[in-house]
Write a protein that holds these residues in place. Sequence first.
Motif, mmCIF file in Angstrom:
data_model
loop_
_atom_site.group_PDB
_atom_site.id
_atom_site.type_symbol
_atom_site.label_atom_id
_atom_site.label_comp_id
_atom_site.label_asym_id
_atom_site.label_seq_id
_atom_site.Cartn_x
_atom_site.Cartn_y
_atom_site.Cartn_z
ATOM 1 N N ASP A 10 0.606 -1.225 0.126
ATOM 2 C CA ASP A 10 -0.079 0.018 0.031
ATOM 3 C C ASP A 10 1.049 1.187 -0.115
ATOM 4 O OD1 ASP A 10 -2.102 -1.687 0.409
ATOM 5 O OD2 ASP A 10 -2.918 -0.850 2.021
ATOM 6 N N ASP A 11 0.219 2.370 -0.504
ATOM 7 C CA ASP A 11 0.776 3.761 -0.196
ATOM 8 C C ASP A 11 1.769 4.102 -1.258
ATOM 9 O OD1 ASP A 11 -0.986 3.467 1.837
ATOM 10 O OD2 ASP A 11 0.674 3.933 3.423
ATOM 11 N N GLY A 12 2.400 3.361 -1.993
ATOM 12 C CA GLY A 12 3.214 3.655 -2.816
ATOM 13 C C GLY A 12 2.669 4.208 -4.306
ATOM 14 N N PRO A 13 3.327 4.447 -5.215
ATOM 15 C CA PRO A 13 4.939 4.089 -5.217
ATOM 16 C C PRO A 13 5.660 5.110 -4.511
ATOM 17 C CG PRO A 13 4.095 5.055 -7.558
ATOM 18 C CD PRO A 13 2.841 4.806 -6.704
ATOM 19 N N TYR A 14 6.853 4.834 -4.097
ATOM 20 C CA TYR A 14 7.708 5.661 -3.344
ATOM 21 C C TYR A 14 9.172 5.327 -3.685
ATOM 22 C CZ TYR A 14 8.518 8.479 1.142
ATOM 23 O OH TYR A 14 8.913 9.439 1.661
ATOM 24 N N ASN A 15 10.089 5.888 -2.955
ATOM 25 C CA ASN A 15 11.240 6.038 -3.281
ATOM 26 C C ASN A 15 11.972 4.411 -3.188
ATOM 27 O OD1 ASN A 15 11.287 8.821 -3.189
ATOM 28 N ND2 ASN A 15 11.875 8.790 -1.079
ATOM 29 N N TYR A 16 11.431 3.600 -2.525
ATOM 30 C CA TYR A 16 11.802 2.377 -2.554
ATOM 31 C C TYR A 16 11.351 1.250 -3.507
ATOM 32 C CZ TYR A 16 12.697 4.275 2.018
ATOM 33 O OH TYR A 16 13.102 5.354 3.125
ATOM 34 N N THR A 17 10.436 1.947 -4.280
ATOM 35 C CA THR A 17 9.488 0.705 -5.238
ATOM 36 C C THR A 17 10.314 0.112 -6.229
ATOM 37 O OG1 THR A 17 7.424 2.128 -4.398
ATOM 38 C CG2 THR A 17 7.312 0.643 -6.624
ATOM 39 N N GLY A 18 11.278 1.091 -6.856
ATOM 40 C CA GLY A 18 12.177 0.499 -7.986
ATOM 41 C C GLY A 18 13.005 -0.542 -7.561
ATOM 42 N N ASP A 19 13.351 -0.793 -6.180
ATOM 43 C CA ASP A 19 14.225 -1.594 -5.682
ATOM 44 C C ASP A 19 13.484 -2.746 -5.278
ATOM 45 O OD1 ASP A 19 16.739 -0.299 -5.949
ATOM 46 O OD2 ASP A 19 16.631 0.728 -4.038
#
Length: 544
Positions: A177-186
């Motif tokens: 939940d809540d993304g995409p965010y800074n860590y989503t690519g990884d």
Amino acid sequence: MRPSPSAALPLLLLAVSGPVAAHGPHGDLAIPKLLGGGRRFLSELLAYAPFNAGAAAGPATTRPQTREEMEEAEPELHESAALRRRQVGGKDGMCGPGVGSCAKGYCCSPEGWCGLTSDYCAAPDCMLNYGSGCDGNQKPEGVDTSGVARPHVGSVLYGGLGIYDCVEKGDIAITFDDGPYNYTGDLLDKLAAYGAKATFFITGNNLGKGMINDYSKPWAGYIRRMVNEGHQVASHTWSHQNASQLTAQQYKNQIIWNEIAFNDILGFFPTYMRPPYSICEATCQRELSQLGYHVTYFDLDTEGYLNDDPKLIQNSKDIWDQAMASAKPADAQYLMIEHDIHYQTVYNLTDYVLTSLFARGWKSVTVGECLGDPKENWYRQGPGGGGGGGSSASSASSSPGPSSTEGGIGSGSNRPPVTSSRLTPTPSAPPASTGFPSTTIRRPPTPTTTTRSSRRGGGDASLVPDNPNNHPGSSSSSGSASVASSTASSGLQQTVDGNCGKGVTCFGSRFGSCCSANGFCGRTADYCGQSCQPQFGACSDSPR
């Protein structure tokens, strides 16, 4: 006057538990976990903790209780605040219930002050009704989707009390939940390395990240990559607002605006959604049925959002272990919730869960799969103008377009197709009757034999593959042996969670052999370029 800490804490708990309990499954009082947007609630609890501890440790001390008392106690520190206190609204005055609204285009912060920065404007805490500039009040560009027909197809429940369980035995549907965010690519790299599938419940504009269809940012690229790699995308509303605190029109905006952004990126939008905070009362349930949504909750929560610290994340692993100890793939299934906005969840807990999941014989699937819902039912065709779905898919795959790191798709009003090296090629166009991407669902690999390591040692996963050096493209036993030998001779420990530096190397790991300047393992230019740390891995994704 503010209530005393001892009085205020029960009031806070009562205020939050009430609306959540009101929508338990099948009309009972089962309470789904309060998630993500409970940030304000949790921060208030933490704010009270020092004063409770102080009261228990010794005599009560007098502390300012009101803004006026604080200004009197420290006049120089609060001189500017005292001046601002006499102002209401405008660009930097007070705002909120019983006070007033900010000037047009300005935001009303959770603390009740007008301003323009993310501290004031970020959803979900910016007060929508007192600041027109709040992120939650900003409509995305794109074709309006409100006129799209929304027939109920298939056997999965629409609207109503919602879905809490999978139906296919042996399936675990992990959701983020809540993304995409800074860590989503990884996270997407990690899922690909394990051959795992997930469902992403996406917010359109929250946490100050900007709109998901802002093409100067990486979010749209991540979303396209999710679909291209066989994951499922679903809605978590536009800006993560509490449905019980919105007008009917505000709530409809939360749904339609997210659709507009999805359609702008993909050419279609989801039929699955998850209500923020697990709050969706009767009016919300009817609205989502009319809008053609499957309301999706969960039956397994490791509480990673409460344990986002290296010293606490073991609590979440213990919850997972308890679930695994009490259920077997032959007779159980799970619909699991996580959040890709939390560091420890992405870089620590996910490895632990996926390694354990495959080792125990479970299948990693999307929500649609675990419910037995055909893939064509997961999305609705949009009204046109989308960036990569429907009949435009074939042309998109051949159009060069700008590339960008981290799955981004560059800027520009024509919203070019994604060609980043971190994305799989855009799939061929499906039959005209569906208009949905023709992706292939890859089944997870045969689980490797696993061994136990320390459960409390530095946040490492307690279940790790016997051969963690293998990643796509490097599966030979001789290659694995040479990697192990090289790692041993360097005196460095190979990463088990994707972090590197301080005695830990990426070399030969399933996350990629390059160690970025920020201490993460990967295999793209972001990790292997000029900022790569050669002492903790290769600076190209191939063995030395």
